[in-house]
Design an enzyme around this catalytic site. Structure first.
Site, mmCIF file in Angstrom:
data_model
loop_
_atom_site.group_PDB
_atom_site.id
_atom_site.type_symbol
_atom_site.label_atom_id
_atom_site.label_comp_id
_atom_site.label_asym_id
_atom_site.label_seq_id
_atom_site.Cartn_x
_atom_site.Cartn_y
_atom_site.Cartn_z
ATOM 1 N N PHE A 311 -63.594 1.008 102.758
ATOM 2 C CA PHE A 311 -64.763 0.190 103.454
ATOM 3 C C PHE A 311 -64.826 -0.731 102.696
ATOM 4 C CE2 PHE A 311 -65.504 4.669 104.900
ATOM 5 C CZ PHE A 311 -65.681 4.576 106.217
ATOM 6 N N ASP A 312 -65.162 -1.838 103.188
ATOM 7 C CA ASP A 312 -65.618 -3.021 102.459
ATOM 8 C C ASP A 312 -67.216 -2.662 102.335
ATOM 9 O OD1 ASP A 312 -66.481 -5.534 101.445
ATOM 10 O OD2 ASP A 312 -67.211 -6.024 103.328
ATOM 11 N N LYS A 313 -68.120 -3.292 101.580
ATOM 12 C CA LYS A 313 -69.459 -2.671 101.271
ATOM 13 C C LYS A 313 -70.230 -3.887 102.184
ATOM 14 C CE LYS A 313 -72.072 -3.884 98.149
ATOM 15 N NZ LYS A 313 -73.386 -4.480 98.749
#
Length: 623
Positions: A311-313
């Site tokens: 995941f990107d944040k």
């Protein structure tokens, strides 16, 4: 019109005519009229066999030996041995099976039909003189202003330039909850204005609109074959000639022409050919109805094997917008400090200030009527001001120290704890006393932790966060959500490196992101997943789009992929099992042509109805 086209156009009347003649034939036999019975059955056989033979010939022209050729030879053979009962039943059951197959496939494609029927066809375009002209939606240009009234459908993607209202965006996001829209808000084609009047400036028109792309994506996806379908195509290519050879050998060895013809009929791989495509279509259709766009059967197959989610944040695990996440209050009046801070920050365009004023407005804090007597912005520290005869400081520790305001040990501890969560902090002091410490951060999306846990229950082995944000904030978010591995301070190329490393370790990797900077990682991963609220580049690059940007949709997509693959395997087992059962029954004398064909067609319906269960699939709700 060619004879072949006339026949195919009237396939349903041919089927029912054949059925009626079969009834007449059996009634004639019951009444002792053998001539009537034979004539009815012969005519029924010829009528029903015609479209089957046409299909077989057309397939042979492109060097394809299909199920229709097996049935055609079987019918001709039945005529040779004057088994008109058998030839009639075989042809009717084949056509009836095709009819039911078409009906069922049409049902699984209802998501597409519903979407295309919802597509707007006209637009009310506002002219320079203020008049409105009804225009075909294909003739609307970018920059045109379109009027949409209550109950109307938005015909283009665009930005609101006048008016406000409540939009139903279910056709795009899958969420039926009404969404408030005001000036400068973006709207999507295909959404419906439940209340209000809007003037919208077109930014995307025609085939470029979000709605049109959704329809195109789902149509293309349902026609894209999975690994299972490609395998079955290859299998059928060799299987069908093998059955022909087997039938010839059986005929030569047994000298039983009828037995050889029966082998042809019972060896038809109908359920095998239809089993995988119908599962694929039903699964992708379910996703489309629930706000999950899956770009093809191969994507479904690969996603079901994913064991690592990356995941990107910002904008993915978090909302991507700064909000007030915590307030520590040290005064008797819990709203005074917030009101004074909001009044000062309302003069600023800084994201922290906007977050504070938004929070105050949402919590009905009255700050608009306060009067600022004087104010001074101190670069890198904050703001000094006099409001309603109070000396107000809103800023950081440096501002407090410069004005000789001391934090108590308790306040200093609270400040440190907020900063350790990755929050930006704003201290509010009134008349030399600290009244509040406000924490502002990018808030984690709702129910993310619960949905990540659900993904692990479904089979995900590892959760990884890759972010360009600082390490303190990244570690805090990862700890709060139960992320297994976190890497911070990364550039886009660093994220790609980590994705490649995970793949080199033998993991099946899906990357979830929303921005342009996520596009390289989305393209590099085995499966790229884009948040629907993200950039066009991320959405175009991805394999799966979550239209509502919801983690519940991610759980739905992963569970649906696993169910679809399992359903396909079930159908393959049913199909192969049916053929084996029929051939064994034939060898031991329990199965004959008519009864075998009945079982064969029944197996096709079984795999279709099995696949239809996917239409109603919903994952278990997270607790």
């Amino acid at each position: 019109m060619k004879f072949e086209q006339v026949v195919q156009k009237n396939i349903n009347p041919i089927t029912w005519t054949s059925a009626a003649l079969i009834v007449i034939g059996f009634l004639g036999e019951m009444m002792g009229s053998q001539g009537l019975s034979t004539a009815a059955l012969v005519i029924a056989s010829i009528i029903a066999a015609t479209p089957i033979i046409i299909r077989a010939v057309e397939a042979l022209k492109v060097r394809v030996i299909g199920i229709e050729l097996l049935v055609s030879i079987a019918v001709i053979g039945a005529f040779v041995i004057q088994e008109f009962n058998e030839s009639t039943i075989v042809t009717f059951l084949f056509l009836f099976g095709s009819f039911l197959e078409a009906k069922t496939l049409a049902k699984t494609r209802e998501s597409i039909k519903t979407l295309t029927e919802m597509a707007p066809t006209t637009a009310e375009v506002v002219q320079d003189d203020g008049s409105v002209i009804a225009t075909d939606v294909d003739d609307v240009d970018e920059g045109d202003v379109v009027l949409v009234k209550t109950g109307g459908q938005v015909p283009i993607d665009g930005d609101i330039v006048e008016g406000s209202g409540y939009l139903n965006e279910a056709s795009v996001t899958g969420e039926s909850k009404l969404v408030t829209k005001q000036v400068d808000d973006g709207v999507f084609s295909g959404t419906i204005l439940d209340n209000g009047t809007l003037k919208i400036k077109a930014t995307k028109v025609g085939d470029d609109t979000t709605f049109a792309k959704i329809v195109e994506l789902v149509e293309d996806a349902q026609d894209t074959k999975s690994h299972a379908e490609k395998f079955i195509d290859q299998f059928a290519k060799y299987y069908t000639p093998a059955v022909l050879v087997l039938a010839v050998l059986v005929g030569l060895i047994s000298r039983d022409f009828k037995l050889a013809i029966t082998v042809l009929v019972l060896g038809c791989p109908g359920a095998l050919v239809i089993g995988a495509p119908v599962s694929n279509v039903a699964g992708i259709g379910n996703g489309a109805k629930n706000g999950v766009l899956i770009k093809g059967g191969e994507v479904v197959d690969t996603f079901a094997k994913v064991d690592t989610l990356v995941f990107d944040k910002t904008g993915t695990l978090t909302k991507g917008n700064t909000e007030v996440s915590a307030i520590k209050n040290y005064a008797a009046d819990q709203t005074q400090g917030l009101a004074l801070a909001a009044k000062l920050e309302s003069q600023s365009d800084h994201p922290l200030g906007k977050a504070i004023t938004t929070y105050a407005t949402q919590n009905n804090v009255d700050y608009q009527n306060l009067t600022i007597a004087s104010n001074n912005t101190v670069k890198g520290q904050g703001i000094e001001a006099e409001i309603e005869q109070h000396q107000v400081l809103v800023g950081n520790l440096k501002l407090m120290a410069a004005n000789h305001v001391q934090l108590t040990p308790n306040q200093a501890t609270d400040l440190k704890e907020l900063q350790e969560t990755g929050s930006s902090t704003v201290i509010v002091a009134v008349d030399q006393q600290v009244q509040q410490i406000i924490g502002v951060s990018d808030v984690i999306r709702d129910n993310v932790k619960e949905n990540l846990a659900a993904l692990k229950r479904l089979g995900i082995k590892k959760l990884v966060m890759l972010t360009g944000d600082n390490e303190i904030t990244a570690n805090y978010v990862a700890k709060k959500l139960g992320i297994d591995e976190v890497h911070a301070n990364l550039l886009p190329e660093n994220k790609v490196t980590f994705v490649k490393q995970l793949k080199a370790e033998g993991r099946k990797v899906a990357f979830v992101g929303d921005g342009i900077n996520d596009s390289p990682s989305i393209a590099t991963a085995d499966i790229g997943i884009a948040m629907g609220g993200g950039t066009d580049v991320a959405i175009e690059t991805s394999d799966i789009v979550l239209m509502q940007s919801s983690f519940q949709e991610l759980v739905h997509a992963y569970g649906l992929a696993k169910k679809t693959v399992a359903n396909t395997r079930q159908n393959i087992v049913i199909a192969i099992g049916t053929v084996v059962f029929l051939l064994i029954g034939l060898i031991f004398g329990y199965i004959y042509m008519a009864s075998g064909m009945f079982v064969h067609e029944a197996s096709i319906l079984v795999v279709i109805f099995n696949a239809m269960r996917l239409i109603r699939y919903q994952p278990a709700r997270t607790k």
